[in-house]
Design a protein around this motif. Sequence first.
Motif, PDB file in Angstrom:
ATOM      1  N   VAL A  16      32.105  36.738  53.444  1.00  0.00           N
ATOM      2  CA  VAL A  16      33.270  35.874  53.694  1.00  0.00           C
ATOM      3  C   VAL A  16      34.157  36.536  54.744  1.00  0.00           C
ATOM      4  O   VAL A  16      33.971  37.710  55.080  1.00  0.00           O
ATOM      5  N   ASP A  17      35.138  35.776  55.209  1.00  0.00           N
ATOM      6  CA  ASP A  17      36.152  36.366  56.063  1.00  0.00           C
ATOM      7  C   ASP A  17      37.136  37.122  55.169  1.00  0.00           C
ATOM      8  O   ASP A  17      37.406  36.694  54.045  1.00  0.00           O
ATOM      9  N   GLU A  18      37.685  38.219  55.682  1.00  0.00           N
ATOM     10  CA  GLU A  18      38.576  39.016  54.823  1.00  0.00           C
ATOM     11  C   GLU A  18      39.770  38.202  54.303  1.00  0.00           C
ATOM     12  O   GLU A  18      40.277  38.466  53.212  1.00  0.00           O
ATOM     13  N   SER A  19      40.186  37.189  55.065  1.00  0.00           N
ATOM     14  CA  SER A  19      41.337  36.377  54.634  1.00  0.00           C
ATOM     15  C   SER A  19      41.057  35.652  53.311  1.00  0.00           C
ATOM     16  O   SER A  19      41.972  35.169  52.658  1.00  0.00           O
ATOM     17  N   GLN A  20      39.777  35.574  52.923  1.00  0.00           N
ATOM     18  CA  GLN A  20      39.424  34.873  51.680  1.00  0.00           C
ATOM     19  C   GLN A  20      39.319  35.806  50.481  1.00  0.00           C
ATOM     20  O   GLN A  20      39.011  35.375  49.364  1.00  0.00           O
ATOM     21  N   MET A  21      39.608  37.094  50.687  1.00  0.00           N
ATOM     22  CA  MET A  21      39.399  38.067  49.601  1.00  0.00           C
ATOM     23  C   MET A  21      40.329  37.855  48.405  1.00  0.00           C
ATOM     24  O   MET A  21      39.936  38.107  47.271  1.00  0.00           O
ATOM     25  N   ASP A  22      41.569  37.373  48.642  1.00  0.00           N
ATOM     26  CA  ASP A  22      42.453  37.116  47.492  1.00  0.00           C
ATOM     27  C   ASP A  22      41.877  35.993  46.628  1.00  0.00           C
ATOM     28  O   ASP A  22      41.902  36.064  45.394  1.00  0.00           O
ATOM     29  N   ALA A  23      41.355  34.961  47.306  1.00  0.00           N
ATOM     30  CA  ALA A  23      40.753  33.839  46.573  1.00  0.00           C
ATOM     31  C   ALA A  23      39.501  34.298  45.819  1.00  0.00           C
ATOM     32  O   ALA A  23      39.292  33.950  44.648  1.00  0.00           O
ATOM     33  N   VAL A  24      38.677  35.114  46.486  1.00  0.00           N
ATOM     34  CA  VAL A  24      37.464  35.634  45.848  1.00  0.00           C
ATOM     35  C   VAL A  24      37.832  36.472  44.612  1.00  0.00           C
ATOM     36  O   VAL A  24      37.234  36.339  43.539  1.00  0.00           O
ATOM     37  N   THR A  25      38.843  37.314  44.765  1.00  0.00           N
ATOM     38  CA  THR A  25      39.263  38.173  43.654  1.00  0.00           C
ATOM     39  C   THR A  25      39.689  37.312  42.469  1.00  0.00           C
ATOM     40  O   THR A  25      39.333  37.600  41.312  1.00  0.00           O
ATOM     41  N   ALA A  26      40.425  36.221  42.767  1.00  0.00           N
ATOM     42  CA  ALA A  26      40.916  35.341  41.704  1.00  0.00           C
ATOM     43  C   ALA A  26      39.779  34.565  41.036  1.00  0.00           C
ATOM     44  O   ALA A  26      39.810  34.319  39.833  1.00  0.00           O
ATOM     45  N   VAL A  27      38.770  34.172  41.826  1.00  0.00           N
ATOM     46  CA  VAL A  27      37.693  33.341  41.274  1.00  0.00           C
ATOM     47  C   VAL A  27      36.615  34.189  40.596  1.00  0.00           C
ATOM     48  O   VAL A  27      36.316  34.007  39.414  1.00  0.00           O
ATOM     49  N   SER A  28      36.030  35.132  41.335  1.00  0.00           N
ATOM     50  CA  SER A  28      34.871  35.836  40.773  1.00  0.00           C
ATOM     51  C   SER A  28      35.152  37.284  40.377  1.00  0.00           C
ATOM     52  O   SER A  28      34.461  37.823  39.506  1.00  0.00           O
ATOM     53  N   GLY A  29      36.170  37.921  40.990  1.00  0.00           N
ATOM     54  CA  GLY A  29      36.511  39.302  40.584  1.00  0.00           C
ATOM     55  C   GLY A  29      37.038  39.320  39.165  1.00  0.00           C
ATOM     56  O   GLY A  29      36.532  40.027  38.287  1.00  0.00           O
ATOM     57  N   SER A  30      38.052  38.486  38.919  1.00  0.00           N
ATOM     58  CA  SER A  30      38.625  38.380  37.571  1.00  0.00           C
ATOM     59  C   SER A  30      37.863  37.377  36.713  1.00  0.00           C
ATOM     60  O   SER A  30      38.063  37.333  35.495  1.00  0.00           O
ATOM     61  N   GLY A  31      37.025  36.551  37.350  1.00  0.00           N
ATOM     62  CA  GLY A  31      36.383  35.416  36.680  1.00  0.00           C
ATOM     63  C   GLY A  31      35.714  35.696  35.342  1.00  0.00           C
ATOM     64  O   GLY A  31      35.894  34.915  34.401  1.00  0.00           O
TER      65      GLY A  31
END
Length: 280
Positions: free
Chosen positions: A168-183
């Motif tokens: 992904v683009d780094e700008s999407q890392m907060d969204a990724v963290t919220a969806v699959s990191g903490s998921g």
Amino acid sequence: MFRQQGGITLKAVFIGAGSMAEAIIAGAITSGALQAENTYVTNRANNERLKELAAQYGIQSGYDMESALNNADVIVLAMKPKDAAAGLEAIRSYIHNGSVIISLLAGVGIDFMEKAIGKPCAIIRSMPNTSAAVGKSATAIALNKHVTAGQHKAAIDLFTAIGLAITVDESQMDAVTAVSGSGPAYIYYVAEAMQTSGEELGLDHETAKALIIQTLLGAADMLSESNGQAASLRKAITSAGGTTEAAIRTFDEWHVKEAIEAGVKEAAAQSKRLGLSYKH
Ligand SMILES: NC(=O)C1=CN([C@@H]2O[C@H](COP(=O)(O)OP(=O)(O)OC[C@H]3O[C@@H](n4cnc5c(N)ncnc54)[C@H](O)[C@@H]3O)[C@@H](O)[C@H]2O)C=CC1
Ligand SMILES: O=C(O)[C@@H]1CCC=N1
């Protein structure tokens, strides 16, 4: 030079020996993405833990940073984010043209790492999740402009050894963290509630647990095979006047869906706030 698999071996060093490092080491050694004799791990102080990892996976471990980091192709930052500055300082002088830093550090931006290293350097920021321990992580990676195609492929191979890997683009890392990191925690939260209500309804602990685990596994497989058609799978179970309809109606009355959406968005906001403490 960054060396590809298939004859030539990558030298990889894990800085940090916690659960996330172990999950990646286990997956990568088993899949052949890394070779045990060229994989090193170190930590801050717990030598017993290093000996345990060395014995279990046949890898090298210890505190001789010179022999571990000299000519390393891949340096995995696997300490806690609060220790990022010390970790980057420790590896700084070993960075060479062909090396790539793979960071697991939640919230620590590429910009922060580039500035700490202080010279052009390939950096891959990743967000795995704890299902890495069973080879089922959902991992997103973001690359800086110095990452070569070979380094990108090696990172995908490394993370594919512990599950799914998506760039992904780094700008999407907060969204990724919220969806699959903490998921995974969200799913465990649902499992806790199902366990409690199952027992309150008269099921014994073990029976409820076995039914819930299989229900989650089955639902995940169905979701995967239907290519993510969650809404239609749910509707297929919901007969008019039936039990599922009664449950979903109650969830809707309690605004459960909106609550989950708000929670995921708050996780992203928290990821962004945490990230601000790792900006120069
Ligand atoms: N647990 C999770 O759900 C996820 C964790 N991560 C990230 O993975 C990273 C590691 O997490 P865990 O394995 O749970 O951590 P952990 O606390 O279990 O292990 C951290 C390790 O780093 C070592 N360490 C600290 N400072 C050091 C230094 N300067 N030099 C060498 N070693 C040093 C410690 O001795 C320890 O071995 C964190 O940055 C976290 O943000 C990323 C995604 C999900
Ligand atoms: O809760 C956290 O901050 C970390 C990031 C992703 C999973 N755990």
